[in-house]
Design a protein around this motif. Structure first.
Motif, PDB file in Angstrom:
ATOM      1  N   GLU A 157      32.933   9.107 -24.604  1.00  0.00           N
ATOM      2  CA  GLU A 157      32.821  10.740 -24.610  1.00  0.00           C
ATOM      3  C   GLU A 157      31.789  10.634 -24.371  1.00  0.00           C
ATOM      4  N   VAL A 158      31.428  12.228 -23.325  1.00  0.00           N
ATOM      5  CA  VAL A 158      30.258  12.503 -23.206  1.00  0.00           C
ATOM      6  C   VAL A 158      29.945  13.759 -22.989  1.00  0.00           C
ATOM      7  N   ARG A 159      28.627  14.110 -22.785  1.00  0.00           N
ATOM      8  CA  ARG A 159      27.471  15.768 -22.871  1.00  0.00           C
ATOM      9  C   ARG A 159      26.822  16.318 -21.672  1.00  0.00           C
ATOM     10  N   PRO A 160      26.441  17.371 -21.650  1.00  0.00           N
ATOM     11  CA  PRO A 160      26.221  17.891 -20.153  1.00  0.00           C
ATOM     12  C   PRO A 160      24.621  17.032 -20.476  1.00  0.00           C
ATOM     13  N   VAL A 161      24.637  16.613 -19.298  1.00  0.00           N
ATOM     14  CA  VAL A 161      23.475  16.570 -18.514  1.00  0.00           C
ATOM     15  C   VAL A 161      22.339  16.845 -18.874  1.00  0.00           C
ATOM     16  N   VAL A 162      20.969  16.618 -19.104  1.00  0.00           N
ATOM     17  CA  VAL A 162      19.805  17.407 -19.316  1.00  0.00           C
ATOM     18  C   VAL A 162      19.527  16.451 -18.917  1.00  0.00           C
ATOM     19  N   ARG A 163      17.717  17.768 -18.165  1.00  0.00           N
ATOM     20  CA  ARG A 163      16.510  17.314 -17.452  1.00  0.00           C
ATOM     21  C   ARG A 163      15.255  17.176 -18.289  1.00  0.00           C
ATOM     22  N   ILE A 164      15.001  16.177 -18.893  1.00  0.00           N
ATOM     23  CA  ILE A 164      13.749  15.280 -18.858  1.00  0.00           C
ATOM     24  C   ILE A 164      12.257  15.837 -17.896  1.00  0.00           C
ATOM     25  N   PRO A 165      11.134  16.286 -18.334  1.00  0.00           N
ATOM     26  CA  PRO A 165      10.473  16.240 -17.380  1.00  0.00           C
ATOM     27  C   PRO A 165       9.666  15.030 -17.220  1.00  0.00           C
ATOM     28  N   ARG A 166       9.136  14.744 -16.025  1.00  0.00           N
ATOM     29  CA  ARG A 166       8.892  12.938 -15.237  1.00  0.00           C
ATOM     30  C   ARG A 166       7.740  13.397 -14.185  1.00  0.00           C
ATOM     31  N   TRP A 167       7.029  12.481 -14.771  1.00  0.00           N
ATOM     32  CA  TRP A 167       6.205  12.620 -13.786  1.00  0.00           C
ATOM     33  C   TRP A 167       5.238  11.056 -12.424  1.00  0.00           C
ATOM     34  N   LEU A 264      14.012  13.765 -15.074  1.00  0.00           N
ATOM     35  CA  LEU A 264      14.624  12.344 -15.698  1.00  0.00           C
ATOM     36  C   LEU A 264      15.932  12.638 -16.068  1.00  0.00           C
ATOM     37  N   ARG A 265      16.899  12.464 -15.767  1.00  0.00           N
ATOM     38  CA  ARG A 265      17.605  13.364 -16.259  1.00  0.00           C
ATOM     39  C   ARG A 265      19.394  12.328 -16.768  1.00  0.00           C
ATOM     40  N   VAL A 266      19.307  12.491 -18.123  1.00  0.00           N
ATOM     41  CA  VAL A 266      20.008  11.968 -19.611  1.00  0.00           C
ATOM     42  C   VAL A 266      20.847  12.680 -20.253  1.00  0.00           C
ATOM     43  N   ARG A 267      21.505  11.798 -20.093  1.00  0.00           N
ATOM     44  CA  ARG A 267      23.218  12.813 -21.056  1.00  0.00           C
ATOM     45  C   ARG A 267      23.408  12.109 -22.081  1.00  0.00           C
ATOM     46  N   VAL A 268      24.744  11.871 -23.466  1.00  0.00           N
ATOM     47  CA  VAL A 268      24.304  11.732 -24.797  1.00  0.00           C
ATOM     48  C   VAL A 268      26.187  11.343 -24.369  1.00  0.00           C
ATOM     49  N   VAL A 269      25.899  10.320 -24.489  1.00  0.00           N
ATOM     50  CA  VAL A 269      27.532   9.625 -24.095  1.00  0.00           C
ATOM     51  C   VAL A 269      28.186   8.750 -26.147  1.00  0.00           C
ATOM     52  N   HIS A 270      28.655   8.904 -26.546  1.00  0.00           N
ATOM     53  CA  HIS A 270      29.708   9.099 -27.988  1.00  0.00           C
ATOM     54  C   HIS A 270      31.311   8.299 -28.058  1.00  0.00           C
ATOM     55  N   ARG A 271      31.511   7.266 -28.918  1.00  0.00           N
ATOM     56  CA  ARG A 271      32.613   6.974 -29.310  1.00  0.00           C
ATOM     57  C   ARG A 271      33.584   8.427 -30.232  1.00  0.00           C
ATOM     58  N   PRO A 272      34.825   8.561 -30.075  1.00  0.00           N
ATOM     59  CA  PRO A 272      35.227   9.541 -30.299  1.00  0.00           C
ATOM     60  C   PRO A 272      35.173   9.524 -31.968  1.00  0.00           C
ATOM     61  N   GLY A 273      35.223  10.434 -32.336  1.00  0.00           N
ATOM     62  CA  GLY A 273      34.743  11.167 -33.731  1.00  0.00           C
ATOM     63  C   GLY A 273      33.401  10.658 -34.297  1.00  0.00           C
ATOM     64  N   ALA A 274      32.463  10.414 -33.267  1.00  0.00           N
ATOM     65  CA  ALA A 274      30.818  10.508 -33.853  1.00  0.00           C
ATOM     66  C   ALA A 274      30.787  12.174 -33.228  1.00  0.00           C
ATOM     67  N   ASP A 275      31.607  12.950 -32.993  1.00  0.00           N
ATOM     68  CA  ASP A 275      30.271  14.504 -32.736  1.00  0.00           C
ATOM     69  C   ASP A 275      29.321  14.608 -32.975  1.00  0.00           C
ATOM     70  N   ALA A 276      29.356  15.114 -34.588  1.00  0.00           N
ATOM     71  CA  ALA A 276      28.343  15.358 -35.075  1.00  0.00           C
ATOM     72  C   ALA A 276      26.695  14.233 -35.106  1.00  0.00           C
ATOM     73  N   HIS A 277      27.190  13.171 -34.687  1.00  0.00           N
ATOM     74  CA  HIS A 277      25.160  12.548 -34.185  1.00  0.00           C
ATOM     75  C   HIS A 277      25.262  12.456 -32.488  1.00  0.00           C
ATOM     76  N   ALA A 278      26.394  13.052 -31.809  1.00  0.00           N
ATOM     77  CA  ALA A 278      26.488  13.430 -30.145  1.00  0.00           C
ATOM     78  C   ALA A 278      25.615  14.922 -30.622  1.00  0.00           C
ATOM     79  N   ASP A 279      26.313  15.728 -31.223  1.00  0.00           N
ATOM     80  CA  ASP A 279      25.818  17.324 -30.959  1.00  0.00           C
ATOM     81  C   ASP A 279      24.158  16.895 -31.729  1.00  0.00           C
ATOM     82  N   ALA A 280      23.418  16.161 -32.619  1.00  0.00           N
ATOM     83  CA  ALA A 280      22.222  15.891 -33.199  1.00  0.00           C
ATOM     84  C   ALA A 280      21.286  15.793 -32.056  1.00  0.00           C
ATOM     85  N   VAL A 281      21.955  14.905 -31.414  1.00  0.00           N
ATOM     86  CA  VAL A 281      20.918  14.105 -30.435  1.00  0.00           C
ATOM     87  C   VAL A 281      20.994  14.879 -29.518  1.00  0.00           C
TER      88      VAL A 281
END
Length: 291
Positions: A157-167, A264-281
């Motif tokens: 399962e995947v969440r949207p891409v987030v951009r983190i500042p990088r130098w 830096l473009r990152v995203r959260v990936v998680h196993r099915p059923g770990a939605d609460a943990h994915a939301d927190a991250v």
């Protein structure tokens, strides 16, 4: 006969094309590997491998049975990983982070996971390559992970891409360090210290393509984490990318060049059923984006 174990012998020999290399990959000696393959061939009633002076060559039957053998071996490994996760979890959260993620974000994610479902939940952290983290989530070894984007994320399962500042970081005595408007072509002559391509081929290719589009075709020096990037930069021979904000590091200067492009473009990936943990991250990453 342990069918899965012997199928693993067959798959390893087929992939390595050589008995000696297959034995080394399986951390065993060659004689029991050869004996195991013969037992498997006798059990199945077909020859799987031709033994030649040049190495191991698949027979016609071996070619037909190899895909099914791989599936069985992979499924067995997933079963073991999932059973290990279930047996060892007892309320614990197992998560992973790409080595590109700065320490402050890693620790913030741990704090968020501790209270995501049950207060004071035990959290175990793995820092590694995006390719390995996706595989760990897919197999059940990790509940959730933060990986670089783009990456191959099939089976999770995947969440949207987030951009983190990088130098960009360059040697302090390099001409770009004192330039009023530094540019990528100024970095010609320096190598690019970055994680090896195998850690995440899509993200690696994206960054290299970006540098070339901006007029820079730099040789690559493997640097798996920020520490080795900074060391290579301080040596005066390389530049690199980091999500660690500017600080006092002898021999290293931070540059702000094309911030949107190098983010830096990152995203959260998680196993099915770990939605609460994915939301927190995911909330931690989103806050970091707003810094």
């Amino acid at each position: 006969m342990d069918l899965i174990r012997h199928l693993r012998f067959f798959v390893s020999i087929a992939e390595e094309g050589h008995f000696g290399r297959a034995a080394a990959a399986l951390d065993m000696t060659q004689p029991p590997l050869s004996q195991g393959l013969r037992r498997l061939e006798q059990h199945l009633g077909v020859d799987l491998i031709h033994r030649t002076r040049q190495g191991a060559v698949l027979t016609s039957a071996g070619l037909q049975l190899l895909p099914r053998a791989r599936l069985l071996v992979d499924d067995a490994e997933r079963l073991l990983a999932e059973s290990h996760r279930i047996a060892s979890a007892h309320g614990a959260v197992h998560w992973g982070a790409t080595a590109a993620l700065p320490d402050r974000v890693v620790t913030a994610c741990v704090g968020a996971l501790r209270t995501a479902v049950v207060p004071d939940t035990a959290v175990s952290t793995t820092v590694g390559a995006s390719v390995d983290l996706v595989a760990d989530v897919r197999s059940g070894l990790c509940d959730v992970a933060v990986v670089e984007h783009p990456a191959l994320v099939d089976g999770v399962e995947v969440r949207p891409v987030v951009r983190i500042p990088r130098w960009l970081v360059v040697p302090s005595d390099h001409r770009s360090a004192g330039a009023e408007r530094p540019t990528f072509p100024m970095l010609a002559g320096l190598s690019f210290a970055c994680p090896p391509r195998a850690t995440n081929p899509p993200a690696f290719d994206t960054v290299v393509d970006l540098l070339r589009e901006r007029g820079l075709d730099a040789p690559i020096v493997p640097a798996p984490d920020d520490r080795t990037v900074f060391a290579a930069v301080a040596a005066g021979t390389s530049f690199g990318l980091t999500a660690v904000p500017p600080s006092s590091a002898p021999g290293v200067t931070w540059l702000r060049i094309a911030p949107q492009a190098v983010a830096l473009r990152v995203r959260v990936v998680h196993r099915p059923g770990a939605d609460a943990h994915a939301d927190a991250v995911d909330r931690v990453l989103y806050r970091e984006r707003l810094r």
